[in-house]
Scaffold this active site. Structure first.
Site, PDB file in Angstrom:
ATOM      1  N   LEU A 147      47.204  46.115  40.343  1.00 58.44           N
ATOM      2  CA  LEU A 147      46.723  46.297  38.974  1.00 58.44           C
ATOM      3  C   LEU A 147      47.576  44.589  37.744  1.00 58.44           C
ATOM      4  CD1 LEU A 147      45.142  48.369  36.497  1.00 58.44           C
ATOM      5  CD2 LEU A 147      48.156  48.307  36.037  1.00 58.44           C
ATOM      6  N   GLY A 148      46.800  43.582  38.815  1.00 59.29           N
ATOM      7  CA  GLY A 148      47.082  42.565  37.878  1.00 59.29           C
ATOM      8  C   GLY A 148      46.156  41.991  37.197  1.00 59.29           C
ATOM      9  N   ARG A 149      45.723  40.589  37.269  1.00 58.82           N
ATOM     10  CA  ARG A 149      44.763  40.112  36.027  1.00 58.82           C
ATOM     11  C   ARG A 149      43.498  41.299  35.885  1.00 58.82           C
ATOM     12  NH1 ARG A 149      47.651  34.728  36.786  1.00 58.82           N
ATOM     13  NH2 ARG A 149      46.472  35.349  38.924  1.00 58.82           N
ATOM     14  N   ILE A 150      43.039  40.635  37.715  1.00 58.15           N
ATOM     15  CA  ILE A 150      41.482  41.776  37.886  1.00 58.15           C
ATOM     16  C   ILE A 150      41.690  42.935  37.621  1.00 58.15           C
ATOM     17  CG2 ILE A 150      40.103  42.275  39.341  1.00 58.15           C
ATOM     18  CD1 ILE A 150      40.902  39.162  40.757  1.00 58.15           C
ATOM     19  N   ASP A 180      34.607  44.367  50.027  1.00 58.75           N
ATOM     20  CA  ASP A 180      33.823  42.867  49.567  1.00 58.75           C
ATOM     21  C   ASP A 180      34.767  42.528  50.768  1.00 58.75           C
ATOM     22  OD1 ASP A 180      32.126  41.131  48.496  1.00 58.75           O
ATOM     23  OD2 ASP A 180      34.397  40.662  47.597  1.00 58.75           O
ATOM     24  N   ARG A 217      41.927  41.502  49.370  1.00 62.18           N
ATOM     25  CA  ARG A 217      41.780  41.131  51.113  1.00 62.18           C
ATOM     26  C   ARG A 217      41.991  41.582  51.950  1.00 62.18           C
ATOM     27  NH1 ARG A 217      40.605  36.969  48.496  1.00 62.18           N
ATOM     28  NH2 ARG A 217      41.378  34.896  48.415  1.00 62.18           N
ATOM     29  N   HIS A 245      31.871  39.101  51.238  1.00 61.76           N
ATOM     30  CA  HIS A 245      32.996  38.620  49.502  1.00 61.76           C
ATOM     31  C   HIS A 245      32.711  37.710  48.941  1.00 61.76           C
ATOM     32  CE1 HIS A 245      36.911  36.777  50.035  1.00 61.76           C
ATOM     33  NE2 HIS A 245      36.448  36.562  48.065  1.00 61.76           N
ATOM     34  N   ARG A 250      54.708  46.480  43.044  1.00 62.08           N
ATOM     35  CA  ARG A 250      56.186  46.583  42.984  1.00 62.08           C
ATOM     36  C   ARG A 250      56.885  47.152  42.249  1.00 62.08           C
ATOM     37  NH1 ARG A 250      55.617  40.687  45.087  1.00 62.08           N
ATOM     38  NH2 ARG A 250      54.437  40.095  43.846  1.00 62.08           N
ATOM     39  N   SER A 251      56.031  47.043  41.043  1.00 64.76           N
ATOM     40  CA  SER A 251      56.767  47.242  38.956  1.00 64.76           C
ATOM     41  C   SER A 251      55.924  47.824  38.880  1.00 64.76           C
ATOM     42  CB  SER A 251      56.915  45.311  39.367  1.00 64.76           C
ATOM     43  OG  SER A 251      56.691  44.532  39.297  1.00 64.76           O
ATOM     44  N   GLU A 270      36.940  36.983  58.371  1.00 64.66           N
ATOM     45  CA  GLU A 270      35.964  37.361  57.768  1.00 64.66           C
ATOM     46  C   GLU A 270      35.817  35.674  58.225  1.00 64.66           C
ATOM     47  OE1 GLU A 270      36.171  35.928  53.193  1.00 64.66           O
ATOM     48  OE2 GLU A 270      37.327  39.000  53.437  1.00 64.66           O
TER      49      GLU A 270
HETATM   50  P1  NAP Z   1      47.544  39.122  39.962  1.00 66.04           P
HETATM   51  O1  NAP Z   1      47.361  38.744  38.410  1.00 66.04           O
HETATM   52  O2  NAP Z   1      48.430  38.198  40.444  1.00 66.04           O
HETATM   53  O3  NAP Z   1      47.810  40.534  40.180  1.00 66.04           O
HETATM   54  C1  NAP Z   1      47.947  40.529  41.600  1.00 66.04           C
HETATM   55  C2  NAP Z   1      48.334  42.230  41.771  1.00 66.04           C
HETATM   56  O4  NAP Z   1      49.148  42.699  42.887  1.00 66.04           O
HETATM   57  C3  NAP Z   1      49.533  42.545  40.486  1.00 66.04           C
HETATM   58  O5  NAP Z   1      49.992  43.264  39.327  1.00 66.04           O
HETATM   59  C4  NAP Z   1      51.072  43.106  41.481  1.00 66.04           C
HETATM   60  O6  NAP Z   1      51.620  43.733  40.768  1.00 66.04           O
HETATM   61  C5  NAP Z   1      50.318  43.119  43.077  1.00 66.04           C
HETATM   62  N1  NAP Z   1      50.953  43.327  43.818  1.00 66.04           N
HETATM   63  C6  NAP Z   1      51.264  42.242  44.785  1.00 66.04           C
HETATM   64  N2  NAP Z   1      51.881  42.605  45.227  1.00 66.04           N
HETATM   65  C7  NAP Z   1      52.035  42.826  45.949  1.00 66.04           C
HETATM   66  C8  NAP Z   1      52.601  44.258  47.332  1.00 66.04           C
HETATM   67  N3  NAP Z   1      53.617  43.534  48.173  1.00 66.04           N
HETATM   68  N4  NAP Z   1      52.609  45.304  47.045  1.00 66.04           N
HETATM   69  C9  NAP Z   1      51.990  46.054  45.929  1.00 66.04           C
HETATM   70  N5  NAP Z   1      50.897  45.300  45.046  1.00 66.04           N
HETATM   71  C10 NAP Z   1      51.034  44.114  45.085  1.00 66.04           C
HETATM   72  O7  NAP Z   1      46.325  38.246  40.233  1.00 66.04           O
HETATM   73  P2  NAP Z   1      44.883  38.881  40.211  1.00 66.04           P
HETATM   74  O8  NAP Z   1      44.503  37.877  39.622  1.00 66.04           O
HETATM   75  O9  NAP Z   1      44.405  39.937  39.903  1.00 66.04           O
HETATM   76  O10 NAP Z   1      43.624  38.830  41.796  1.00 66.04           O
HETATM   77  C11 NAP Z   1      44.133  39.463  43.067  1.00 66.04           C
HETATM   78  C12 NAP Z   1      43.825  38.926  44.065  1.00 66.04           C
HETATM   79  O11 NAP Z   1      41.968  39.936  43.704  1.00 66.04           O
HETATM   80  C13 NAP Z   1      43.813  38.034  45.066  1.00 66.04           C
HETATM   81  O12 NAP Z   1      44.685  37.393  44.992  1.00 66.04           O
HETATM   82  C14 NAP Z   1      42.465  38.007  45.254  1.00 66.04           C
HETATM   83  O13 NAP Z   1      43.230  37.974  46.913  1.00 66.04           O
HETATM   84  C15 NAP Z   1      41.850  38.887  45.556  1.00 66.04           C
HETATM   85  N6  NAP Z   1      40.311  38.425  44.486  1.00 66.04           N
HETATM   86  C16 NAP Z   1      39.053  38.641  45.318  1.00 66.04           C
HETATM   87  C17 NAP Z   1      38.092  37.942  45.014  1.00 66.04           C
HETATM   88  C18 NAP Z   1      36.847  38.567  45.349  1.00 66.04           C
HETATM   89  O14 NAP Z   1      35.740  37.992  46.021  1.00 66.04           O
HETATM   90  N7  NAP Z   1      37.065  39.072  46.326  1.00 66.04           N
HETATM   91  C19 NAP Z   1      37.815  37.020  44.266  1.00 66.04           C
HETATM   92  C20 NAP Z   1      38.941  37.060  42.860  1.00 66.04           C
HETATM   93  C21 NAP Z   1      39.836  37.478  43.585  1.00 66.04           C
HETATM   94  P3  NAP Z   1      53.773  43.565  41.279  1.00 66.04           P
HETATM   95  O15 NAP Z   1      54.245  42.152  41.246  1.00 66.04           O
HETATM   96  O16 NAP Z   1      53.995  44.717  40.386  1.00 66.04           O
HETATM   97  O17 NAP Z   1      53.779  44.020  42.678  1.00 66.04           O
HETATM   98  C1  8YV Z   2      36.625  33.296  46.017  1.00 60.87           C
HETATM   99  C2  8YV Z   2      37.896  34.657  45.862  1.00 60.87           C
HETATM  100  O1  8YV Z   2      34.841  33.873  46.221  1.00 60.87           O
HETATM  101  O2  8YV Z   2      39.194  33.690  43.976  1.00 60.87           O
HETATM  102  C3  8YV Z   2      39.856  33.952  45.214  1.00 60.87           C
HETATM  103  O3  8YV Z   2      40.576  34.700  45.208  1.00 60.87           O
HETATM  104  O4  8YV Z   2      38.578  35.889  47.149  1.00 60.87           O
HETATM  105  C4  8YV Z   2      36.995  34.454  45.620  1.00 60.87           C
HETATM  106  O5  8YV Z   2      36.499  34.016  43.920  1.00 60.87           O
HETATM  107  C5  8YV Z   2      36.694  32.091  46.742  1.00 60.87           C
HETATM  108  O6  8YV Z   2      37.992  31.683  46.682  1.00 60.87           O
HETATM  109  C6  8YV Z   2      36.627  30.827  47.683  1.00 60.87           C
HETATM  110  O7  8YV Z   2      36.427  30.466  48.379  1.00 60.87           O
END
Ligand code: NAP
Ligand code: 8YV
Length: 315
Positions: free
Chosen positions: A150-153, A253, A229, A276, A173-174, A258
């Site tokens: 439960l982070g930014r997204i 996704d 991921r 993705h 984790r918290s 990949e």
């Molecule tokens: P963020 O704000 O850093 O949030 C990450 C969340 O994951 C935090 O709430 C954190 O909470 C939790 N977390 C971290 N390590 C953990 C663990 N070991 N066990 C359980 N929870 C854990 O990141 P965000 O900006 O929301 O982005 C999250 C992820 O989305 C990115 O890192 C990326 O991999 C993925 N993403 C995918 C796409 C796509 O195209 N599909 C696009 C953008 C991002 P705690 O610290 O309390 O554990």
């Molecule tokens: C992108 C993502 O597609 O932001 C991330 O972590 O997985 C996606 O937004 C990717 O990083 C671009 O290569």
């Protein structure tokens, strides 16, 4: 005076053009090896779009490297410890993609619940006309969604989910100061929710945390959504759970290796697969590209970046 050299791997024409305003662009998108052979010694900046590992060996081919600007928020492909040891800062693109990726998670959730992939295939095969309407699907209203990460997204998704009449729980984790039920134990949460939505980062601490046991706890009517991921989910266990009916449906996704997607995953009618594309709209990719370039130009100007990764905040 000549411009400093910046290596570009991937990205759009706009990214390249904006980068070229302050840097001499070395485009390594097609042949990275050749670009490094020719220019590696002079490259001080690196704009990286991709998920191939960016580790010590690659960094050592650019001894003057000072900043790696990752085009994406997830930076598990980059060895940040190796970068810090070499005095290299790493930046990423948080926040600008929250809305888009949250939408993708909800899109996959609705497709899973409403059986949209199977129903579309049914129509395209002419079965609506020959056999009548397909079986009924499920409403999400009244279900519980357990968000892993439960982070930014995750928070953007939770806010949007409010309008669907679902309950929200989360695992991380918290515990956070949010109005959702917290589960310190992922398997426990999986046993109490209908939909498990993973928006967690990759890396060793999340590797395969969604395993056979968690999938079994989610159960035969449970749905798994993954936009975080691929490495977070044990893909073999997921395939086995779908094959045996231990899991109800999935919307993915992201994948473990990949762009490879196991052929078996493609055979399940109750699984929606996207390549993705969570952030892949013109508007969001433009914002990500602009932030990735802005991190480089700001660093060039005053030695600081706009959005360093947390490990580099004090660098
Ligand atoms: P963020 O704000 O850093 O949030 C990450 C969340 O994951 C935090 O709430 C954190 O909470 C939790 N977390 C971290 N390590 C953990 C663990 N070991 N066990 C359980 N929870 C854990 O990141 P965000 O900006 O929301 O982005 C999250 C992820 O989305 C990115 O890192 C990326 O991999 C993925 N993403 C995918 C796409 C796509 O195209 N599909 C696009 C953008 C991002 P705690 O610290 O309390 O554990
Ligand atoms: C992108 C993502 O597609 O932001 C991330 O972590 O997985 C996606 O937004 C990717 O990083 C671009 O290569």
């Amino acid at each position: 005076m000549s411009k400093p050299k910046a290596l570009l791997v991937g990205g759009t024409e706009r990214t390249k053009e904006r980068l070229a305003q302050a840097f001499e662009v070395v485009d390594g998108s097609v042949d990275l090896d050749a670009a490094l052979d020719a220019h590696g010694q002079e490259i001080g900046y690196f704009l990286y779009f991709g998920h191939a590992p960016c580790g010590a060996a690659l960094m050592d081919r650019m001894p003057e490297l000072r900043l790696i600007s990752n085009y994406g928020v997830g930076y598990d492909a980059i060895d940040v410890d190796a970068a810090i040891e070499r005095g290299i800062m790493v930046t990423h693109t948080p926040s600008v993609l929250d809305d888009e990726v949250a939408n993708t998670a909800i899109l996959l959730m609705l497709m899973a619940a409403r059986n949209a992939t199977a129903d579309e295939a049914y129509l395209r095969a002419g079965r609506w006309e020959s056999e009548g309407s397909p079986p009924l699907s499920r409403s999400v209203r009244g279900l519980t969604v357990g968000i892993v990460g439960l982070g930014r997204i995750g928070k953007a998704a939770a806010e949007k989910l409010n309008v669907f009449g679902v309950e929200i729980a989360y695992h991380g984790r918290s515990k956070q100061d949010v109005p959702y039920r917290y589960f310190a134990d992922l398997k426990d949460m999986a046993s109490k929710v209908d939909i498990l939505m993973s928006i967690a980062p990759g890396g060793p601490s999340t590797h395969h945390i969604i395993n056979a046991e968690v999938l079994a706890a989610l159960g035969p009517r449970g749905m798994l959504i993954n936009v975080g991921r691929g490495s977070v989910v044990d893909e073999e266990a997921l395939i086995a759970a779908l094959e045996s009916g231990a899991l109800g449906a999935a919307g993915l996704d992201v994948f473990e290796h990949e762009p490879h997607v196991p052929a078996k995953l493609m055979t399940f009618p109750n699984v929606t697969l996207l390549p993705h594309v969570g952030s892949a709209t013109v508007e969001t990719r433009r914002a990500m590209g602009d932030l990735a370039v802005d991190n480089l130009t700001k660093f060039l100007k005053d030695g600081t970046a706009i959005t360093p990764v947390p490990e580099c905040k004090d660098q």
